[in-house]
Write a protein that holds these residues in place. Structure first.
Motif, PDB file in Angstrom:
ATOM      1  N   ARG A   8       0.725  -1.431  -0.282  1.00  0.00           N
ATOM      2  CA  ARG A   8       0.466  -0.171  -0.104  1.00  0.00           C
ATOM      3  C   ARG A   8       0.403   1.322  -0.095  1.00  0.00           C
ATOM      4  O   ARG A   8       0.165   1.973  -0.600  1.00  0.00           O
ATOM      5  N   ASN A  12       0.720   3.742  -2.897  1.00  0.00           N
ATOM      6  CA  ASN A  12       0.663   5.356  -2.448  1.00  0.00           C
ATOM      7  C   ASN A  12       1.005   6.524  -3.623  1.00  0.00           C
ATOM      8  O   ASN A  12       1.014   7.478  -4.351  1.00  0.00           O
ATOM      9  N   TRP A  15       0.408   6.138  -6.970  1.00  0.00           N
ATOM     10  CA  TRP A  15      -1.225   6.890  -7.304  1.00  0.00           C
ATOM     11  C   TRP A  15      -0.863   8.152  -7.461  1.00  0.00           C
ATOM     12  O   TRP A  15      -1.579   8.561  -8.131  1.00  0.00           O
ATOM     13  N   ASN A  72      -7.337   3.262  -6.275  1.00  0.00           N
ATOM     14  CA  ASN A  72      -7.477   3.503  -4.811  1.00  0.00           C
ATOM     15  C   ASN A  72      -8.921   3.200  -4.201  1.00  0.00           C
ATOM     16  O   ASN A  72      -9.013   1.109  -3.161  1.00  0.00           O
TER      17      ASN A  72
END
Length: 76
Positions: A8, A12, A15, A72
């Motif tokens: 994650r 992040n 993204w 996400n």
């Protein structure tokens, strides 16, 4: 689909980027906060993310770039 904490963190970064990222760019962002992430560890997480079909990669002029396939919101 569930992502690990490390996956994650990497996602992040991907993204948030306004362009596809090369491995060295991901390494720079991860290490900017004073922690040391080895390139081999990051590469392993990127392979797992590809296997989960969350990201894709392509090569351009000898450099591998990563881009998200899923957003996400798709992973909640």
């Amino acid at each position: 689909m569930r992502l690990t904490d490390c996956e994650r963190i990497i996602m992040n970064i991907i993204w948030a980027a306004d362009h596809d990222l090369a491995l060295y760019e991901i390494v720079e962002v991860l290490n900017a906060d004073g922690r040391y992430w080895r390139e081999t560890a990051i590469s392993a997480f990127l392979r797992r993310l590809r296997a989960k079909e969350v990201i894709t990669r392509y090569r351009k002029k000898g450099v591998t770039f990563y881009r998200p396939i899923k957003e996400n919101e798709d992973l909640k």
